[in-house]
Design a protein around this motif. Structure first.
Motif, PDB file in Angstrom:
ATOM      1  N   TRP A 152       0.668  -1.095  -0.010  1.00 15.74           N
ATOM      2  CA  TRP A 152      -0.112  -0.056   0.063  1.00 15.74           C
ATOM      3  C   TRP A 152       0.859   1.132  -0.105  1.00 15.74           C
ATOM      4  O   TRP A 152       0.719   2.086  -0.768  1.00 15.74           O
ATOM      5  N   LEU A 153       1.850   1.356   0.805  1.00 13.96           N
ATOM      6  CA  LEU A 153       2.783   2.414   1.028  1.00 13.96           C
ATOM      7  C   LEU A 153       3.441   2.806  -0.302  1.00 13.96           C
ATOM      8  O   LEU A 153       3.445   4.068  -0.635  1.00 13.96           O
ATOM      9  N   ARG A 154       3.921   1.798  -0.751  1.00 14.64           N
ATOM     10  CA  ARG A 154       4.947   1.843  -2.052  1.00 14.64           C
ATOM     11  C   ARG A 154       3.865   2.457  -3.186  1.00 14.64           C
ATOM     12  O   ARG A 154       4.414   3.212  -3.892  1.00 14.64           O
ATOM     13  N   LEU A 155       2.780   1.894  -3.211  1.00 19.87           N
ATOM     14  CA  LEU A 155       1.868   2.294  -4.292  1.00 19.87           C
ATOM     15  C   LEU A 155       1.459   3.824  -4.154  1.00 19.87           C
ATOM     16  O   LEU A 155       1.605   4.421  -5.140  1.00 19.87           O
ATOM     17  N   PHE A 156       1.121   4.075  -2.935  1.00 18.94           N
ATOM     18  CA  PHE A 156       0.773   5.624  -2.581  1.00 18.94           C
ATOM     19  C   PHE A 156       2.093   6.625  -2.942  1.00 18.94           C
ATOM     20  O   PHE A 156       1.978   7.488  -3.668  1.00 18.94           O
ATOM     21  N   ARG A 157       3.099   5.815  -2.700  1.00 23.64           N
ATOM     22  CA  ARG A 157       4.389   7.021  -2.966  1.00 23.64           C
ATOM     23  C   ARG A 157       4.721   6.799  -4.512  1.00 23.64           C
ATOM     24  O   ARG A 157       4.569   7.992  -5.279  1.00 23.64           O
ATOM     25  N   ASP A 158       4.530   5.789  -5.220  1.00 20.42           N
ATOM     26  CA  ASP A 158       4.876   5.886  -6.580  1.00 20.42           C
ATOM     27  C   ASP A 158       3.656   6.600  -7.426  1.00 20.42           C
ATOM     28  O   ASP A 158       4.007   7.107  -8.507  1.00 20.42           O
ATOM     29  N   VAL A 159       2.464   6.453  -7.038  1.00 20.39           N
ATOM     30  CA  VAL A 159       1.359   7.033  -7.787  1.00 20.39           C
ATOM     31  C   VAL A 159       1.558   8.810  -7.364  1.00 20.39           C
ATOM     32  O   VAL A 159       1.128   9.458  -8.122  1.00 20.39           O
ATOM     33  N   GLY A 160       1.989   9.239  -6.236  1.00 19.73           N
ATOM     34  CA  GLY A 160       1.880  10.616  -5.996  1.00 19.73           C
ATOM     35  C   GLY A 160       1.203  11.153  -4.891  1.00 19.73           C
ATOM     36  O   GLY A 160       0.857  12.378  -5.054  1.00 19.73           O
TER      37      GLY A 160
ATOM     38  N   ARG B  75     -11.868  -6.397  19.071  1.00 18.17           N
ATOM     39  CA  ARG B  75     -11.262  -5.583  19.994  1.00 18.17           C
ATOM     40  C   ARG B  75      -9.874  -5.883  20.257  1.00 18.17           C
ATOM     41  O   ARG B  75      -9.116  -4.913  20.645  1.00 18.17           O
ATOM     42  N   ARG B  76      -9.380  -7.155  19.839  1.00 21.51           N
ATOM     43  CA  ARG B  76      -8.052  -7.393  20.061  1.00 21.51           C
ATOM     44  C   ARG B  76      -7.339  -7.069  18.699  1.00 21.51           C
ATOM     45  O   ARG B  76      -6.075  -6.779  18.897  1.00 21.51           O
ATOM     46  N   PHE B  77      -7.885  -7.238  17.746  1.00 17.62           N
ATOM     47  CA  PHE B  77      -7.018  -7.060  16.392  1.00 17.62           C
ATOM     48  C   PHE B  77      -7.819  -6.229  15.440  1.00 17.62           C
ATOM     49  O   PHE B  77      -9.005  -5.970  15.618  1.00 17.62           O
ATOM     50  N   PRO B  78      -7.296  -5.595  14.567  1.00 13.04           N
ATOM     51  CA  PRO B  78      -7.790  -4.781  13.480  1.00 13.04           C
ATOM     52  C   PRO B  78      -8.482  -5.344  12.593  1.00 13.04           C
ATOM     53  O   PRO B  78      -7.872  -6.316  11.727  1.00 13.04           O
ATOM     54  N   ALA B  79      -9.755  -5.081  12.176  1.00 15.17           N
ATOM     55  CA  ALA B  79     -10.353  -5.799  11.075  1.00 15.17           C
ATOM     56  C   ALA B  79     -10.583  -4.735  10.123  1.00 15.17           C
ATOM     57  O   ALA B  79     -10.877  -5.161   8.801  1.00 15.17           O
ATOM     58  N   GLU B  80     -10.442  -3.324  10.313  1.00 10.07           N
ATOM     59  CA  GLU B  80     -10.681  -2.360   9.323  1.00 10.07           C
ATOM     60  C   GLU B  80      -9.667  -1.397   9.354  1.00 10.07           C
ATOM     61  O   GLU B  80      -9.127  -1.189  10.579  1.00 10.07           O
ATOM     62  N   GLN B  81      -9.368  -0.770   8.274  1.00 12.08           N
ATOM     63  CA  GLN B  81      -8.200   0.353   8.008  1.00 12.08           C
ATOM     64  C   GLN B  81      -9.150   1.530   7.443  1.00 12.08           C
ATOM     65  O   GLN B  81      -9.710   1.261   6.422  1.00 12.08           O
ATOM     66  N   ALA B  82      -8.408   2.655   7.750  1.00 13.69           N
ATOM     67  CA  ALA B  82      -8.649   3.826   6.714  1.00 13.69           C
ATOM     68  C   ALA B  82      -7.551   4.534   6.756  1.00 13.69           C
ATOM     69  O   ALA B  82      -7.049   4.859   7.270  1.00 13.69           O
ATOM     70  N   TRP B  83      -7.446   5.151   5.408  1.00 12.33           N
ATOM     71  CA  TRP B  83      -6.299   5.866   4.889  1.00 12.33           C
ATOM     72  C   TRP B  83      -6.821   7.332   4.491  1.00 12.33           C
ATOM     73  O   TRP B  83      -7.824   7.538   3.995  1.00 12.33           O
ATOM     74  N   ILE B  84      -6.106   8.329   4.921  1.00 14.71           N
ATOM     75  CA  ILE B  84      -6.261   9.907   4.472  1.00 14.71           C
ATOM     76  C   ILE B  84      -5.024  10.000   3.537  1.00 14.71           C
ATOM     77  O   ILE B  84      -3.848  10.310   4.261  1.00 14.71           O
ATOM     78  N   LEU B  85      -4.857  10.350   2.305  1.00 12.92           N
ATOM     79  CA  LEU B  85      -3.982  10.529   1.388  1.00 12.92           C
ATOM     80  C   LEU B  85      -4.063  12.138   0.687  1.00 12.92           C
ATOM     81  O   LEU B  85      -5.121  12.660   0.611  1.00 12.92           O
ATOM     82  N   ARG B  86      -3.065  12.507   0.541  1.00 15.41           N
ATOM     83  CA  ARG B  86      -3.221  14.010  -0.402  1.00 15.41           C
ATOM     84  C   ARG B  86      -2.250  13.922  -1.466  1.00 15.41           C
ATOM     85  O   ARG B  86      -1.158  13.553  -1.428  1.00 15.41           O
ATOM     86  N   LYS B  87      -3.048  14.485  -2.732  1.00 17.36           N
ATOM     87  CA  LYS B  87      -2.184  14.328  -3.967  1.00 17.36           C
ATOM     88  C   LYS B  87      -0.966  15.495  -3.904  1.00 17.36           C
ATOM     89  O   LYS B  87      -1.193  16.489  -3.315  1.00 17.36           O
ATOM     90  N   ARG B  88       0.198  14.788  -4.245  1.00 19.55           N
ATOM     91  CA  ARG B  88       1.483  15.711  -4.165  1.00 19.55           C
ATOM     92  C   ARG B  88       1.198  16.689  -5.263  1.00 19.55           C
ATOM     93  O   ARG B  88       0.708  16.434  -6.411  1.00 19.55           O
TER      94      ARG B  88
END
Ligand code: SAM
Length: 270
Positions: free
Chosen positions: A221-229, A257-270
């Motif tokens: 995920w992180l590499r994709l965000f970085r590569d896309v901008g 309650r013990r483990f993450p079932a969901e994630q949310a990202w906030i991204l900004r276009k460079r």
């Protein structure tokens, strides 16, 4: 009765990527099951994920979207679009399922909302010009049902520089603990490989069969965000609240309650 697409639609479906065609079939078939929940959410204040965590705790939607042009990628019954409209945005809402859009249009009419643009199409290829939006969001829409290597660059293309992409979906950790046969709930032990999660085909699943989803390792995920901008502005791992109990969709509150079932990202276009 199982909904059947008409002949014109069948021709179009043949040209879609396999996962988009299967997800269209799946959501057209199941749209009726989401009407009531959609109706409730249209009237509610913004809240997120399986546990309905308020936007005040997980601020995915800015309080003021006045003057901003927003797109929802996979709008389903349309309540996130309604929340954005209420906060002042002009909204373009795209979904792959005609039946889901029928619900969205009906709920818009019931709620006196006349100016959201509801569009039938694939969020991986949106027929809108480059840089035409200030804000893009997906809550379990493109976020999980589209190929991230296609829809994330597409969202980037659609946004103006400085525009934000917000999305919420399944956490990769939850996917790794989901049974291979698709039975519920998520297990307390690892069930599948973390590396190469990728395309997850639920068409033969033991529960709620149908649909093809996507997820990946954090590093991907992180590499994709970085590569896309995109720059990462914030990241949330949603936790079930202390007073929640029992099963919800594919997990239990005790698990989430013990483990993450969901994630949310906030991204900004460079
Ligand atoms: C769980 S709903 C989420 C939408 C909304 N938040 C809701 O709960 O009503 C998933 C939606 O994603 C849509 N979807 C799946 N694949 C899509 C694609 N390629 N393009 C646009 N929408 C898609 C489905 O048709 C479905 O309406």
């Amino acid at each position: 009765m199982v909904w059947q697409p008409d002949a014109v639609e069948n021709d179009e479906v043949e040209r879609l990527p396999e996962h988009v065609a299967e997800n269209r079939r799946h959501w057209d078939e199941h749209a009726d099951e989401w009407v009531e929940a959609g109706q409730r959410s249209w009237r509610a204040e913004p809240s997120w994920g399986m546990w309905g965590i308020p936007n005040t705790q997980i601020p995915l939607l800015p309080e003021d979207l006045g003057g901003r042009h927003a797109i929802e990628l996979g709008c389903g019954t349309g309540y996130v679009s309604a929340w954005m409209r209420r906060r002042g945005a002009s909204v373009y809402a795209i979904d792959n399922s005609q039946r889901q859009l029928e619900t969205a249009r009906k709920l818009a009419e019931q709620n006196g909302v006349t100016d959201i643009e509801w569009v039938h199409g694939n969020a991986e290829t949106v027929e809108q010009p480059d840089e035409s939006f200030d804000f893009a969001i997906s809550e379990y829409g493109a976020a999980i049902w589209c190929d991230p290597y296609v829809w994330i660059p597409e969202a980037h293309r659609l946004l103006r520089t400085g525009g934000e992409l917000v999305f919420l979906g399944n956490h990769p950790f939850g996917m790794v603990c989901s049974a291979l046969d698709g039975s519920y709930p998520a297990r307390l032990t690892l069930q599948r490989d973390y590396f190469g999660l990728g395309r997850m085909d639920w068409t033969g699943a033991a529960e709620d069969p149908g649909g093809i989803e996507f997820n990946m390792e954090f590093s991907s995920w992180l590499r994709l965000f970085r590569d896309v901008g995109f720059d990462v502005i914030d990241y949330f791992e949603l936790q079930a609240p202390a007073d929640a109990s029992g099963p919800r969709f594919w997990v239990t509150a005790e698990w989430a309650r013990r483990f993450p079932a969901e994630q949310a990202w906030i991204l900004r276009k460079r």
